[in-house]
Write a protein that holds these residues in place. Structure first.
Motif, PDB file in Angstrom:
ATOM      1  N   GLY A  94      -4.831  -5.646   3.709  1.00 20.53           N
ATOM      2  CA  GLY A  94      -5.890  -6.326   3.142  1.00 20.53           C
ATOM      3  C   GLY A  94      -6.586  -7.083   4.210  1.00 20.53           C
ATOM      4  O   GLY A  94      -7.539  -8.127   3.913  1.00 20.53           O
TER       5      GLY A  94
ATOM      6  N   TYR B 274       0.460 -11.953   8.633  1.00 19.26           N
ATOM      7  CA  TYR B 274       0.093 -12.693   7.386  1.00 19.26           C
ATOM      8  C   TYR B 274       1.071 -13.731   7.122  1.00 19.26           C
ATOM      9  O   TYR B 274       2.323 -13.450   7.507  1.00 19.26           O
ATOM     10  CB  TYR B 274      -0.131 -11.662   6.446  1.00 19.26           C
ATOM     11  CG  TYR B 274      -1.164 -10.796   6.350  1.00 19.26           C
ATOM     12  CD1 TYR B 274      -2.500 -11.241   5.780  1.00 19.26           C
ATOM     13  CD2 TYR B 274      -1.005  -9.383   7.206  1.00 19.26           C
ATOM     14  CE1 TYR B 274      -3.425 -10.103   5.768  1.00 19.26           C
ATOM     15  CE2 TYR B 274      -2.114  -8.517   6.786  1.00 19.26           C
ATOM     16  CZ  TYR B 274      -3.480  -8.840   6.155  1.00 19.26           C
ATOM     17  OH  TYR B 274      -4.264  -7.877   6.277  1.00 19.26           O
TER      18      TYR B 274
ATOM     19  N   ASN C 206      -7.099   8.427   4.497  1.00 17.28           N
ATOM     20  CA  ASN C 206      -6.625   7.314   3.617  1.00 17.28           C
ATOM     21  C   ASN C 206      -7.456   6.216   3.266  1.00 17.28           C
ATOM     22  O   ASN C 206      -7.611   5.635   2.365  1.00 17.28           O
ATOM     23  CB  ASN C 206      -5.405   6.915   3.876  1.00 17.28           C
ATOM     24  CG  ASN C 206      -5.610   5.918   5.348  1.00 17.28           C
ATOM     25  OD1 ASN C 206      -6.281   6.521   6.041  1.00 17.28           O
ATOM     26  ND2 ASN C 206      -4.549   5.140   5.720  1.00 17.28           N
TER      27      ASN C 206
HETATM   28  C1  UN1 Z   1      -5.570   1.824   7.200  1.00 15.71           C
HETATM   29  O1  UN1 Z   1      -4.614   2.046   6.499  1.00 15.71           O
HETATM   30  O2  UN1 Z   1      -5.650   2.612   8.127  1.00 15.71           O
HETATM   31  O3  UN1 Z   1      -6.094  -3.915   5.691  1.00 15.71           O
HETATM   32  C2  UN1 Z   1      -6.543   0.680   7.279  1.00 15.71           C
HETATM   33  C3  UN1 Z   1      -5.866  -2.850   5.029  1.00 15.71           C
HETATM   34  C4  UN1 Z   1      -7.325  -2.152   4.950  1.00 15.71           C
HETATM   35  C5  UN1 Z   1      -7.369  -1.212   6.121  1.00 15.71           C
HETATM   36  C6  UN1 Z   1      -6.376  -0.162   6.260  1.00 15.71           C
HETATM   37  N1  UN1 Z   1      -8.416  -3.307   5.059  1.00 15.71           N
HETATM   38  O4  UN1 Z   1      -5.127  -2.612   4.410  1.00 15.71           O
END
Ligand code: UN1
Length: 503
Positions: A451, A444, A159
């Motif tokens: 993110g 968050y 992914n």
């Molecule tokens: C993941 O889905 O394993 O925070 C990683 C986020 C991305 C990383 C996701 N920067 O959604």
């Protein structure tokens, strides 16, 4: 699985000891575009334990020279690699969209995340701080330094096919480990392009080795190898548990990033338009296929109606399609098995909640040859329903109404996972209560659940992992062991805990 390519699509190879090599068995597997499965990207080596052993041997042989290379010099190679990725960003992003489906803007973000961690870890070559601390004895020096562990087995998901391998390989390499990289079978092309750039950046032969193939053949061989000292894995919780059990028998270090069932809490005073933006982005971005994706919205009843109205209207307007088309909002699922799994959960959801929108495969016109599923929302879901508890990894969102803030916190935490969470509120006190009470590795406030940035620790509590963190300087802990050093310059025997103490 095949021995002979049936078309003239390119054949790619493993990368071992600085050479591109075929597998010992000669078997191949295909990678296809999930937006249009008629598009064959290429054939890849179906690696097995023999290929894995060759790569591990190469990594072992390269280890002594690499660990003695000054860390700032190792960092310079990471820096060159970051520059090369930046130069090739568009090519990598397009290859990613073609191979796993995420829309191009998000694919660019994925590559950028790889670039970011490469720069960050390049800098670690000149930091990698240890401690100096006073000794309890006179004329004695005490300090501790990080040491590489040895060979790291890197097992990555499809992914984030550029970002996650970089999250793992950059800290492993800068700290002086060598690497055997086993990418997901859905994204061997992205992995190959990445390793090509690593070779070009100047990582010495054997420091980075690539073996493509299945988890059962290559992944297990890495986990079982006595010559691989650390495993980093991102994927399903069930696989992670199996890896941990097997690695434990060899006292092997394992870092696991596993499932999520991330929730967004919407309180009565929230900015509902802002919350709607964050929810849609977190639930349907990457077609819901992020560990950090929001699959639960926990909303206080006072604002349920207006929030649901906004979510439904906006979700219905999302355009499905090939991620290379600029008009596409949501790309395909990664493969046919993912599509079937989502369909099964949607059937369960129909019994547990009320379908608000979506709920079907999308097969119209240009979507006919891809793995498309409509963005789907269920309302009236209860916290312990299966669709609110089990990781679906697709575009399926459950709306869970609750009476008030305390009930929202309880529902948010009522899950076996603990990766990411979010709260929408204008009340600073409520925001800080959420920061304190949400049992997740990432929280968050007034933003969705996705993110994460690469200079902060990434990972989760409970069954999301085993306590390790990726990214940030926390990532160094996975790939290093501490060495404590005492230098006695007194010229006599000094006994700790004894000589400087009464009686
Ligand atoms: C993941 O889905 O394993 O925070 C990683 C986020 C991305 C990383 C996701 N920067 O959604």
């Amino acid at each position: 699985m095949t021995d002979q390519p049936a078309s003239d699509a390119p054949v790619f190879e493993h990368f071992v000891a600085g050479e591109w090599v075929p597998s010992v068995s000669g078997r191949l597997f295909e990678s296809r575009n999930p937006a249009d499965t008629r598009d064959l990207i290429g054939y890849f080596q179906a690696g097995d334990p023999a290929d894995t052993a060759r790569a591990v041997r190469a990594a072992e042989l390269a280890a002594p020279a690499w660990r003695r290379t000054p860390a700032p010099k190792r960092g310079e190679i990471l820096y060159r690699f970051a520059e090369l990725m930046a130069e090739h960003k568009e090519r990598l992003a397009r290859a990613m969209t073609r191979e796993m489906g995420k829309v191009l803007t998000e694919a660019r973000g994925d590559v950028q995340e790889g670039i970011d961690i490469a720069y960050l870890m390049a800098g670690e070559g000149r930091r990698m701080f240890g401690d100096t601390t006073p000794s309890e004895l006179p004329d004695k020096w005490a300090m501790s330094v990080r040491q590489p562990i040895g060979v790291a087995g890197i097992i990555t998901p499809w992914n984030f096919p550029i970002a996650i391998p970089c999250w793992k390989m950059m800290p492993a390499l800068v700290t002086g480990n060598t690497v055997v990289f086993k990418p997901a079978s859905d994204t061997p092309h992205c992995a190959t392009l990445l390793v090509e750039l690593m070779a070009e950046a100047g990582f010495p032969p054997g420091t980075v080795n690539l073996v493509t193939g299945s988890g059962a053949e290559v992944g297990d061989a890495l986990v079982e190898s006595p010559d691989v000292q650390v495993i980093s894995f991102t994927g399903h919780t069930s696989t992670g548990k199996r890896i941990a059990e097997r690695a434990a028998r060899r006292l092997k270090r394992v870092s696991l990033e596993l499932g999520g069932k991330n929730g967004i809490v919407v309180l009565a005073d929230a900015d509902l338009d802002l919350a709607t933006d964050g929810i849609l982005w977190s639930a349907f971005g990457t077609t819901g296929q992020r560990c950090t994706a929001a699959s639960r919205v926990i909303v206080v009843e006072a604002v349920l109606g207006p929030l649901l109205e906004r979510l439904e209207r906006r979700a219905r307007a999302l355009r499905l399609g090939d991620g290379l088309e600029p008009t596409t909002d949501v790309g395909p699922l990664v493969n046919a098995a993912a599509l079937t799994k989502v369909e099964e959960y949607v059937e369960i959801g129909r019994r547990e909640g009320e379908l608000v929108c979506g709920g079907r495969r999308a097969t119209d016109g240009p979507l006919a040859n891809g793995h498309f599923f409509e963005p789907t929302i269920f309302s009236g879901v209860r916290p312990m329903d299966r669709i609110a508890q089990e990781e679906i990894f697709g575009p399926v969102l459950s709306i869970i109404p609750v009476p008030d803030e305390p009930a929202a916190v309880t529902a948010l935490n009522q899950t076996r996972y603990g990766l990411s969470s979010s709260v929408y509120t204008r009340d600073v006190n409520a925001a800080f209560r959420a920061i304190r009470d949400f049992e997740t590795g990432i929280v968050y406030v007034n933003a969705g659940t996705i993110g994460a940035e690469t200079h902060l620790p990434f990972g989760g509590t409970k069954e999301t992992g085993n306590g390790h963190r990726e990214a940030g300087h926390a990532a160094l802990d996975t790939y290093t062991e501490w060495k404590s050093i005492y230098v006695d310059f007194s010229g006599r025997l000094q006994r700790a805990q004894i000589d400087n103490q009464p009686g």
